[in-house]
Each structure stands twice: as structure tokens, then as C-alpha cells.
Design a protein around this motif. Structure first.
Motif, PDB file in Angstrom:
ATOM      1  N   TYR B  27       0.829  -1.206   0.000  1.00 36.91           N
ATOM      2  CA  TYR B  27       0.000   0.000   0.000  1.00 36.91           C
ATOM      3  C   TYR B  27       0.869   1.265   0.000  1.00 36.91           C
ATOM      4  CZ  TYR B  27      -4.530  -2.305   1.036  1.00 36.91           C
ATOM      5  OH  TYR B  27      -5.696  -3.034   0.993  1.00 36.91           O
ATOM      6  N   MET B  42      -1.075   2.805   9.243  1.00 40.10           N
ATOM      7  CA  MET B  42      -2.400   2.206   9.434  1.00 40.10           C
ATOM      8  C   MET B  42      -2.282   0.685   9.542  1.00 40.10           C
ATOM      9  SD  MET B  42      -5.272   4.501   7.513  1.00 40.10           S
ATOM     10  CE  MET B  42      -4.518   4.945   5.962  1.00 40.10           C
ATOM     11  N   SER B  43      -1.339   0.085   8.789  1.00 37.33           N
ATOM     12  CA  SER B  43      -1.117  -1.356   8.925  1.00 37.33           C
ATOM     13  C   SER B  43      -0.479  -1.683  10.279  1.00 37.33           C
ATOM     14  CB  SER B  43      -0.208  -1.866   7.800  1.00 37.33           C
ATOM     15  OG  SER B  43      -0.927  -1.958   6.591  1.00 37.33           O
ATOM     16  N   ALA B 112      -6.120  -4.436   8.579  1.00 39.92           N
ATOM     17  CA  ALA B 112      -5.151  -3.624   7.842  1.00 39.92           C
ATOM     18  C   ALA B 112      -5.565  -3.474   6.375  1.00 39.92           C
ATOM     19  CB  ALA B 112      -3.761  -4.242   7.944  1.00 39.92           C
ATOM     20  N   SER B 115      -7.558  -0.377   5.158  1.00 41.07           N
ATOM     21  CA  SER B 115      -6.977   0.974   5.139  1.00 41.07           C
ATOM     22  C   SER B 115      -6.666   1.477   3.732  1.00 41.07           C
ATOM     23  CB  SER B 115      -5.709   1.011   6.004  1.00 41.07           C
ATOM     24  OG  SER B 115      -4.712   0.165   5.464  1.00 41.07           O
ATOM     25  N   ALA B 122      -7.108   9.713   6.007  1.00 39.58           N
ATOM     26  CA  ALA B 122      -7.653   9.299   7.305  1.00 39.58           C
ATOM     27  C   ALA B 122      -6.690   9.674   8.415  1.00 39.58           C
ATOM     28  CB  ALA B 122      -7.912   7.796   7.320  1.00 39.58           C
ATOM     29  N   TRP B 127      -8.499   6.238  12.999  1.00 33.87           N
ATOM     30  CA  TRP B 127      -8.326   4.932  12.357  1.00 33.87           C
ATOM     31  C   TRP B 127      -8.164   3.831  13.403  1.00 33.87           C
ATOM     32  CZ3 TRP B 127      -8.817   1.479   8.743  1.00 33.87           C
ATOM     33  CH2 TRP B 127      -8.009   0.328   8.785  1.00 33.87           C
ATOM     34  N   ALA B 131     -10.481   0.696  13.915  1.00 33.26           N
ATOM     35  CA  ALA B 131      -9.916  -0.653  13.845  1.00 33.26           C
ATOM     36  C   ALA B 131     -10.380  -1.493  15.038  1.00 33.26           C
ATOM     37  CB  ALA B 131      -8.385  -0.584  13.811  1.00 33.26           C
TER      38      ALA B 131
END
Lengths: 112, 448
Positions: B27, B42-43, B112, B115, B122, B127, B131
Motif C-alpha cells: 500500500y 495504518m497497517s 489492515a 486501510s 484518514a 483509524w 480498527a
């Protein structure tokens, strides 16, 4: 003294440089720039979507020269940079008030 | 307990964890250079939030004793893995803690994956909140539906009822075509709608800023995916071997199919297309890898690779900014792989079911379709609700100025590439800036 600024297609740089060296021009400044002229940008397809690319990659070549050399330098640049297709670029000349060589402090034509 | 099975599942668990940092690269390379760190964070954030929640209540909610109708496990049954640490706590032939760890990685990567739909815009805190909420409300129950098989005694009587899709419906989802990919894809669609389009989309060209990172990520995903699929055999056995080979060959076929579509439609086979085709193939074979032969896997991969290559254009037609094609790859690929089982399942494969093309009629096909649609609907609706909940309480999206300047700087006070390095370290600049700032503060305080 004059400042000659040329916007050219990137792949013509070596031809332009060689021509100017043959005329005795001793230095140049080159920068990577983006822009467009009358032909505008173009469209491009990527991942199934069409995009307008407004700014195209070009090179800007700048050389400082004596007044007497202007015509020959212009001719040399134009001849070396021309492909005959749209997007070949543009060359313009601006007057320069003063030039100083940093190392020696020489001024005017001696500093070219 | 079987030591060989245990060793393979421990290995697989680590492989599947590596998929999430791999996804961060996949990503991260696809976004613009000003938002790569936020994308990767985000991951990483999903690993943090979901890892903790899984041990607290997630495992129990997914694999605890069913509360009724196959909808949810008792969420506090094994709170903090209480009661699962002893020698007699086994899941099949492996210690239950190993199964807990393996399944934790699935929960993490599913979150993940979402995202990618909200790249570049975001905020990080909201986030993390989403999550956590999404894991509790959507993933843990759906994992129970799909992955929790009935526990039976020696006589074959059900003593520990599991989830409804796995048992009552008997849809085949070996490693998570529904629970992971349809689930994350539907949630991605919902969040893309909740957050709205990026500034400048779709007019501006938002090409990937670093395709080598995308290829690195796709490679790590594929590597880890062997643990994801072959590890789901929950043993070092024949099923693991078949699923391993299918995970190789379906993915190869999908990549070729994606590139073929691009070559015909756009004129060029792209690196991004190869990486996307790899992931589309992996998604498609995830539910199907135990149910099809290697020839069936090639068909599933090729069909899905071509389908997803076409599906990534849908967002322009419908106007939702699913930035990194979570919908086009995971939702469409998950649906494709799950439903194609109904056509290509062969009773020579470990699942021992025949699909429509192998003389099994439509029996398995409708089961697959019901399972897929149920997860899609549940995930999409609940993700919309949770997304709007976050949006209207703490706010989800960065403001326009931060988005245009780059969300990395606004959210994390960092940029991925410090290209200005050539301007620092010039002569005469000997005083540290910190000291200069501190003395300015002191001067200010003496004046007041």
C-alpha cells in the motif's frame, strides 16, 4: 552581456551542449523543469483510467554570453534542439547588468 | 499433540504476521510520497490494536462456546487466554495457544486491508478507534461464523457448536475468502463512502510514488500467504501440500491474466498490474485452495485476475474513491474465489466436494453464494454505521490543508523522504537549533 534561456526536450541536451562547446561557450546551467506551451499536455491511460498530463518534463539550459555572440548561439541552440514536432521548446534572451566570478572577483566579460 | 503439526503452525503464524508489514509496503508504495508513512502506520496500527484485542476477547468471541444460532462465541470465556495455557489445552493436534496466535494474524491483516480504501486522508487516531470497533463488532463474529467448526466427540455428536456458515450452511471457505477478503472489501467500500473523495480525485493523476516498494510488498504477501493458506490445514499434512501448490499456481495465472487485460485495454503491461494480479490471485485461491485441483486453481486464478483488472475501473463509474482498490481486488476477488468453488470444486481435492462443472450440481454453488452475500451485507452495513460513528464523534478525516500538504507531516511529524538534506549542514551553522529555541524561550520568560 546576455542571458540565453532555452527550454528544450530532454533528449536533445547532448546535441545542444556539443554545439555550444564548438562555439566556445564555456559554461552552462541545466535544470529539470515542467511546463506546457501552445500544444498543451497530453492524455495518458493508466490502470484503466484516462488522465490529462498538463505539465511535460523539459530541460532549461541557461548560458551567459557576450552581446556579439547572441545570433550564433541562438542559431546553434535552435538547430540542435529542433525535431520539427510539437513541443520542441523556446529560447529567449535577456540583458544582464553585471557578472562576477566568485573565485577571483573578475567582473563583466572577463567573468564569462 | 503432534510436534510436526505444531512446528508448521508456529511457522505459519509468523509467516502470516509478516503479511501485514508486507501490506504496508504494498500500500505504501501505491500512495503519493507525501502520505506513505500514514499508509504504513495504518497497517502497523492494526497490529497493535487487534493484537491486544484478540488476546483479551477476540479469540473467545470467535472460537469460544457458541452463544446460540452460530452467531458469536462467549467473548469473556477465555479472557486474556485464561485456561488455555496448560498441556491439555489442544486444538486438534496442536496446542490451543498456537491456534490462537495463528488466528490472531488473520484478524490483524483483515483490519489492515481496509486501510487502502482511505489512503491519503484518514487521521491516525480515529483509524485506530475504527480498527478496534470494527474488530469487535464485525471481524470477531464473522470469524466465528466461518472458521469455528463444531467440536465433536468420538461418536460424532456435536459437543461444542461453532459458527453457522461453517456448519449449518456448509459453505467452503478454507482460509478466509469471506471472513477476510469479502469482509475487508465491503468495509473498504463503506469507509470510502464515509470519508469521501480525496482533494483532486478523480481529475488528478495519483500514480504510485514507488513501484519497487509495491513489488516488495506483493512478494512479502505471497511469501506469507503460503502460511495463510497451507497453515489453515492446521497440520503438516496432505491438505497443506495441495493448498500450498494451489496458492502458487492460481496466483501465477492471475498475474498473467491481469497483465493480458492491461496489454489489450491500456496498451502496456504494468508493474502495478503484476503486483495487483498477484494479490487478486491470492485472494481468489484463499477460500478455494482446499476444494479445487491445480487445474481448477489455474482457472480460478485466471478468471479472477481478469475480473479484478476490469473491476478496478468501477470506482470511476460509480464515483467512490477507493484509493488503492480494496473493493476491486479484495471484494471482487473474494466474491469470485468464493463463488467459483461452486463451479470448480472437485472431490479429488481435500474438501471432497464436486461443483457444477464436476457433476455436483448447484448444491455447493448456492451455499457459497449465501455465505458470500451474508458476510458482504453484514460487513458493509456495520462498517457504514461504525464509520459514521467515528466521523460524527471524533472526526475521521484530515482537514484539506493537511491533506494537500501531506498527511505524513500533519499526523506523524515525519516525511518518508528528506530530499532537502543537501541544504542542511552548511558552514557556520554550529549552534543546535534546540538550544537556540530554548534560549529564546528563556529570554521571553525573563521579560514577562
Amino acid at each position: 552581456m546576455k542571458l540565453v534561456t532555452a527550454i528544450i526536450k530532454p533528449f536533445t541536451l547532448d546535441d545542444v551542449k556539443t554545439s555550444l562547446e564548438q562555439l566556445g561557450v564555456l559554461g552552462m546551467t541545466v535544470s529539470e523543469v515542467q511546463g506546457y506551451g501552445r500544444q498543451k499536455g497530453h492524455t495518458e491511460v493508466y490502470r484503466g483510467a484516462e488522465y490529462a498530463v498538463d505539465f511535460l518534463p523539459k530541460l532549461r539550459v541557461e548560458v551567459l554570453i557576450d552581446d556579439a555572440a547572441v545570433d550564433k548561439v541562438l542559431d546553434a541552440i535552435v538547430e540542435a534542439a529542433r525535431t520539427g514536432k510539437i513541443g520542441d521548446g523556446k529560447v529567449w534572451v535577456t540583458p544582464v547588468e553585471a557578472v562576477v566570478r566568485v573565485r577571483t572577483g573578475e567582473r563583466g566579460s572577463d567573468a564569462l | 499433540m503432534d510436534t510436526g503439526d505444531t512446528a508448521w503452525l508456529l511457522t505459519s503464524s509468523a509467516l502470516v504476521l509478516l503479511m501485514t508489514p508486507g501490506l504496508a509496503f504494498f500500500y505504501g508504495g501505491m500512495v503519493r510520497s507525501k502520505s506513505v508513512l500514514n499508509m504504513m502506520m495504518m497497517s502497523l496500527g492494526a497490529i497493535g490494536v487487534v493484537g491486544v484485542l484478540w488476546v483479551l476477547v477476540g479469540y473467545s468471541a470467535a472460537f469460544g462456546t457458541d452463544v446460540g444460532a452460530g452467531l458469536l462465541g462467549k467473548p469473556f470465556e477465555f479472557f486474556g487466554l485464561d485456561g488455555l495455557l496448560g498441556k491439555d489445552a489442544l486444538t486438534g493436534t496442536i496446542p490451543t495457544t498456537v491456534f490462537v496466535a495463528f488466528q490472531a494474524m488473520f484478524a490483524i491483516i483483515t483490519v489492515a486491508l481496509i486501510s487502502g480504501a482511505v489512503a491519503d486522508r484518514a487521521r491516525f487516531g480515529p483509524w485506530l478507534l475504527f480498527a478496534g470497533l470494527w474488530s469487535l463488532v464485525v471481524y470477531f463474529p464473522v470469524a466465528h461464523w466461518v472458521f469455528d467448526f463444531d467440536g465433536k466427540d468420538a461418536a460424532g455428536n456435536v459437543v461444542d457448536p461453532g459458527g453457522w456458515i461453517a456448519n449449518e450452511l456448509s459453505a467452503i471457505d478454507f482460509a478466509g475468502g469471506t471472513a477476510v477478503h469479502i469482509n475487508a472489501g465491503a468495509a473498504g467500500l463503506a469507509l470510502a463512502i464515509v470519508l469521501g473523495r480525496r482533494v483532486g480525485w478523480p481529475k488528478d493523476r495519483m500514480k504510485p510514488h514507488n513501484l519497487p516498494l509495491v513489488v516488495l510488498g506483493a512478494g512479502l504477501l505471497w511469501f506469507g500467504w503460503f502460511g495463510f493458506n497451507a497453515g489453515s490445514a492446521v497440520g503438516a499434512n496432505t491438505t497443506a501440500g495441495v493448498t500450498f501448490v494451489n496458492t502458487l499456481v492460481a496466483t501465477s495465472a492471475a498475474m498473467l491474466a491481469w497483465l493480458a487485460v492491461e496489454r489489450v485495454r491500456d496498451g502496456n503491461a504494468t508493474t502495478l498490474g503484476a503486483a495487483s494480479g498477484i494479490v487478486a490471485g491470492l485472494v481468489a485461491i484463499t477460500p478455494a485452495c482446499s476444494a479445487v485441483t491445480p487445474l481448477g486453481a489455474i482457472a480460478v486464478g485466471a478468471i479472477t485476475g481478469a475480473l479484478c483488472a476490469l473491476a478496478v475501473s468501477l470506482k470511476y463509474r460509480f464515483g467512490f474513491d477507493d484509493s488503492l482498490d480494496v473493493v476491486g481486488v479484495h471484494l471482487v476477488g473474494g466474491l469470485s474465489g468464493t463463488v467459483l468453488i461452486g463451479f470448480f470444486a472437485s472431490d479429488t481435492a481435500p474438501a471432497a466436494v464436486n461443483g457444477l462443472f464436476y457433476g455436483g450440481g448447484v448444491d455447493q454453488l448456492w451455499r457459497q453464494a449465501v455465505g458470500a452475500v451474508a458476510v458482504l451485507g453484514y460487513s458493509f452495513v456495520l462498517s457504514l454505521v461504525l464509520g459514521y460513528l467515528v466521523k460524527f464523534t471524533v472526526g475521521f478525516r484530515a482537514d484539506e490543508e493537511a491533506e494537500i500538504a501531506g498527511i505524513d507531516e500533519a499526523e506523524h511529524a515525519e516525511t518518508a523522504y528528506e530530499f532537502g538534506g543537501g541544504l542542511s549542514g552548511s558552514r557556520g551553522n554550529t549552534k543546535p537549533n534546540v538550544a537556540a529555541g530554548a534560549s529564546a524561550v528563556l529570554e521571553g520568560s525573563t521579560k514577562s
